[in-house]
Design a protein around this motif. Structure first.
Motif, PDB file in Angstrom:
ATOM      1  N   MET A   1     -28.169  -6.231   2.353  1.00 48.97           N
ATOM      2  CA  MET A   1     -27.961  -6.936   3.622  1.00 48.97           C
ATOM      3  C   MET A   1     -28.230  -5.952   4.769  1.00 48.97           C
ATOM      4  N   PRO A   2     -29.496  -5.675   5.053  1.00 45.61           N
ATOM      5  CA  PRO A   2     -29.867  -4.598   5.990  1.00 45.61           C
ATOM      6  C   PRO A   2     -29.491  -4.848   7.442  1.00 45.61           C
ATOM      7  N   ASP A   3     -28.976  -6.020   7.771  1.00 41.23           N
ATOM      8  CA  ASP A   3     -28.541  -6.260   9.150  1.00 41.23           C
ATOM      9  C   ASP A   3     -27.095  -5.820   9.378  1.00 41.23           C
ATOM     10  N   VAL A   4     -26.388  -5.466   8.309  1.00 39.44           N
ATOM     11  CA  VAL A   4     -24.975  -5.064   8.413  1.00 39.44           C
ATOM     12  C   VAL A   4     -24.881  -3.580   8.764  1.00 39.44           C
ATOM     13  N   ARG A   5     -23.928  -3.236   9.640  1.00 43.06           N
ATOM     14  CA  ARG A   5     -23.701  -1.840  10.015  1.00 43.06           C
ATOM     15  C   ARG A   5     -22.287  -1.418   9.601  1.00 43.06           C
ATOM     16  N   LEU A   6     -22.051  -0.121   9.656  1.00 41.12           N
ATOM     17  CA  LEU A   6     -20.729   0.444   9.381  1.00 41.12           C
ATOM     18  C   LEU A   6     -20.230   1.157  10.627  1.00 41.12           C
ATOM     19  N   VAL A   7     -19.030   0.811  11.063  1.00 41.75           N
ATOM     20  CA  VAL A   7     -18.371   1.512  12.166  1.00 41.75           C
ATOM     21  C   VAL A   7     -17.157   2.227  11.590  1.00 41.75           C
ATOM     22  N   GLN A   8     -17.093   3.528  11.806  1.00 41.22           N
ATOM     23  CA  GLN A   8     -15.974   4.327  11.320  1.00 41.22           C
ATOM     24  C   GLN A   8     -15.224   4.909  12.516  1.00 41.22           C
ATOM     25  N   VAL A   9     -13.928   4.635  12.571  1.00 44.64           N
ATOM     26  CA  VAL A   9     -13.090   5.154  13.654  1.00 44.64           C
ATOM     27  C   VAL A   9     -12.304   6.328  13.102  1.00 44.64           C
ATOM     28  N   GLY A  10     -12.586   7.516  13.586  1.00 42.75           N
ATOM     29  CA  GLY A  10     -11.912   8.716  13.081  1.00 42.75           C
ATOM     30  C   GLY A  10     -12.784   9.929  13.309  1.00 42.75           C
ATOM     31  N   GLY A  11     -13.094  10.610  12.218  1.00 45.02           N
ATOM     32  CA  GLY A  11     -14.067  11.687  12.256  1.00 45.02           C
ATOM     33  C   GLY A  11     -13.573  12.985  12.855  1.00 45.02           C
ATOM     34  N   PRO A  12     -14.519  13.888  13.129  1.00 46.21           N
ATOM     35  CA  PRO A  12     -15.961  13.746  12.900  1.00 46.21           C
ATOM     36  C   PRO A  12     -16.333  13.899  11.420  1.00 46.21           C
ATOM     37  N   TRP A  13     -17.589  13.520  11.107  1.00 46.72           N
ATOM     38  CA  TRP A  13     -18.034  13.669   9.726  1.00 46.72           C
ATOM     39  C   TRP A  13     -18.083  15.149   9.356  1.00 46.72           C
ATOM     40  N   PRO A  14     -17.459  15.569   8.258  1.00 44.05           N
ATOM     41  CA  PRO A  14     -17.664  16.936   7.774  1.00 44.05           C
ATOM     42  C   PRO A  14     -19.075  17.074   7.210  1.00 44.05           C
ATOM     43  N   GLN A  15     -19.492  18.293   6.981  1.00 47.00           N
ATOM     44  CA  GLN A  15     -20.879  18.551   6.576  1.00 47.00           C
ATOM     45  C   GLN A  15     -21.274  17.793   5.318  1.00 47.00           C
ATOM     46  N   HIS A  16     -20.393  17.770   4.308  1.00 51.79           N
ATOM     47  CA  HIS A  16     -20.786  17.139   3.039  1.00 51.79           C
ATOM     48  C   HIS A  16     -20.992  15.636   3.204  1.00 51.79           C
ATOM     49  N   LEU A  17     -20.258  15.015   4.131  1.00 48.53           N
ATOM     50  CA  LEU A  17     -20.460  13.586   4.359  1.00 48.53           C
ATOM     51  C   LEU A  17     -21.702  13.333   5.200  1.00 48.53           C
ATOM     52  N   ASN A  18     -21.992  14.220   6.144  1.00 46.86           N
ATOM     53  CA  ASN A  18     -23.262  14.120   6.875  1.00 46.86           C
ATOM     54  C   ASN A  18     -24.439  14.210   5.918  1.00 46.86           C
ATOM     55  N   GLU A  19     -24.330  15.124   4.966  1.00 47.40           N
ATOM     56  CA  GLU A  19     -25.396  15.264   3.971  1.00 47.40           C
ATOM     57  C   GLU A  19     -25.500  14.014   3.109  1.00 47.40           C
TER      58      GLU A  19
END
Length: 353
Positions: free
Chosen positions: A205-223
């Motif tokens: 379903m390529p029209d769906v997005r993810l919004v995450q409230v928190g963060g920031p992304w650590p390096q391993h999650l960015n990767e």
């Protein structure tokens, strides 16, 4: 837990006068040019373990009782006369280096401070907790007295409602369907699972997005985001007001709570109060928070999670009805939370008056 402190102060019965004694953070070591790297952490330890007990000791001299709103500060119980301090225990993360040293290895000085804090928790006249699961865990630590342990679940702030009281502007676009996650990036939140699940949904379903409230992304999650190729469909935001967070809950197609462990799961009841569909990990604390108003999936079972999210998006009837979600959330009240805590302390006062 600033929210718990704010809501407790706002909802205490009128016959009780309470004062917030949380001091401003004092910067000492971090101002030194030769200690910039470790200065902030040194200041944190100095503020928490040296300055705060002194402030609490002075305040306790004029108080009937002292409520420690977060268990990670339970060491200040030693600064309060016996029988006049209580602690709200949200989870046991602060004590993992003592309770599960094989899972969390820490240096000796950290364990010593954790032991000091745990001893403060055990010395408290009363310990409040949010779920039956954590009541059992506290009893296993030796807090066995029925009068020492009190169940005081969280509530839902007024902003978290199915209908907003006024228009709310958001810092993220909401013109396309999105999934929502609210929480920090600590390991037990399993943001790695969240990303894998979203990638599986997004491919179908390529029209769906993810919004995450928190963060920031650590390096391993960015990767991981780059490896999964979902960067353009993922948005992270922080610093929201409660009104803005509530609006995100209302507009989200589903709120995902992928944690492998939680003390309670406040986003579950807040999002349900906004009418949102909740899909959560099948663990006791989240089951207690969501009961029959949420959808549950096994922890870290990416395939099951992905199928559940897609089915929720395609078949609205798959999730519990909206009325069920709203009525369940209505059971949680900060006013009741404050009443339980106030009544408990008044009972303590009667014992040593």
């Amino acid at each position: 837990m600033d929210l718990c402190a704010d809501q407790l102060l706002a909802h205490l019965p009128g016959e009780i006068t309470a004062t917030d004694i949380a001091p401003e953070f004092s910067r000492n070591f971090s101002r030194l040019p030769f200690a910039r790297r470790g200065g902030f952490n040194t200041d944190r330890l100095w503020n928490r373990h040296v300055l705060l007990p002194r402030i609490v000791r002075r305040a306790a001299a004029n108080a009937d009782f002292v409520h420690v709103v977060d268990h990670s500060y339970a060491h200040v119980v030693s600064a309060v006369p016996p029988g006049r301090a209580g602690v709200y225990c949200h989870d046991l993360d602060a004590f993992r280096s003592l309770l599960a040293p094989d899972q969390e290895s820490r240096p000796w000085w950290f364990r010593r401070l954790a032991h000091r804090t745990l001893n403060g928790l055990k010395r408290a006249a009363v310990v409040f907790y949010s779920t039956a699961e954590y009541g059992d865990r506290l009893r296993a630590l030796g807090l066995e007295s029925a009068s020492q342990l009190v169940h005081a679940p969280y509530g839902v702030a007024a902003e978290f409602a199915a209908i907003p009281t006024e228009a709310v502007s958001l810092p993220v676009p909401t013109d396309s369907p999105f999934l929502l996650h609210v929480g920090s990036n600590i390991p037990r939140k399993r943001l790695d699972v969240l990303l894998d699940v979203f990638a599986g949904v997004w491919r179908r379903m390529p029209d769906v997005r993810l919004v995450q409230v928190g963060g920031p992304w650590p390096q391993h999650l960015n990767e991981q985001i780059q490896r999964l190729g979902i960067a353009r469909a993922v948005c992270q935001v922080r610093g929201l007001t409660r009104d803005q967070l509530a609006e995100l809950y209302r507009q989200a197609k589903a709120v995902l709570v992928t944690s492998e462990a939680e003390g309670f799961g406040l986003p579950v009841i807040e999002s349900l109060a906004c009418g949102a569909v909740v899909i959560a990990s099948d663990i006791p604390t989240l089951r207690e928070a969501g009961d029959s108003a949420a959808v549950y999936c096994p922890v870290a079972d990416v395939a099951t999670w992905t199928d559940a999210v897609i089915r929720t998006l395609l078949e609205p009837a798959f999730a519990p009805p909206r009325d069920t979600r709203l009525s369940h959330a209505a059971r949680f009240s900060w006013q009741e939370h404050a009443r339980v805590i106030a009544t408990t302390y008044l009972g303590l006062e009667g014992r040593w008056a």
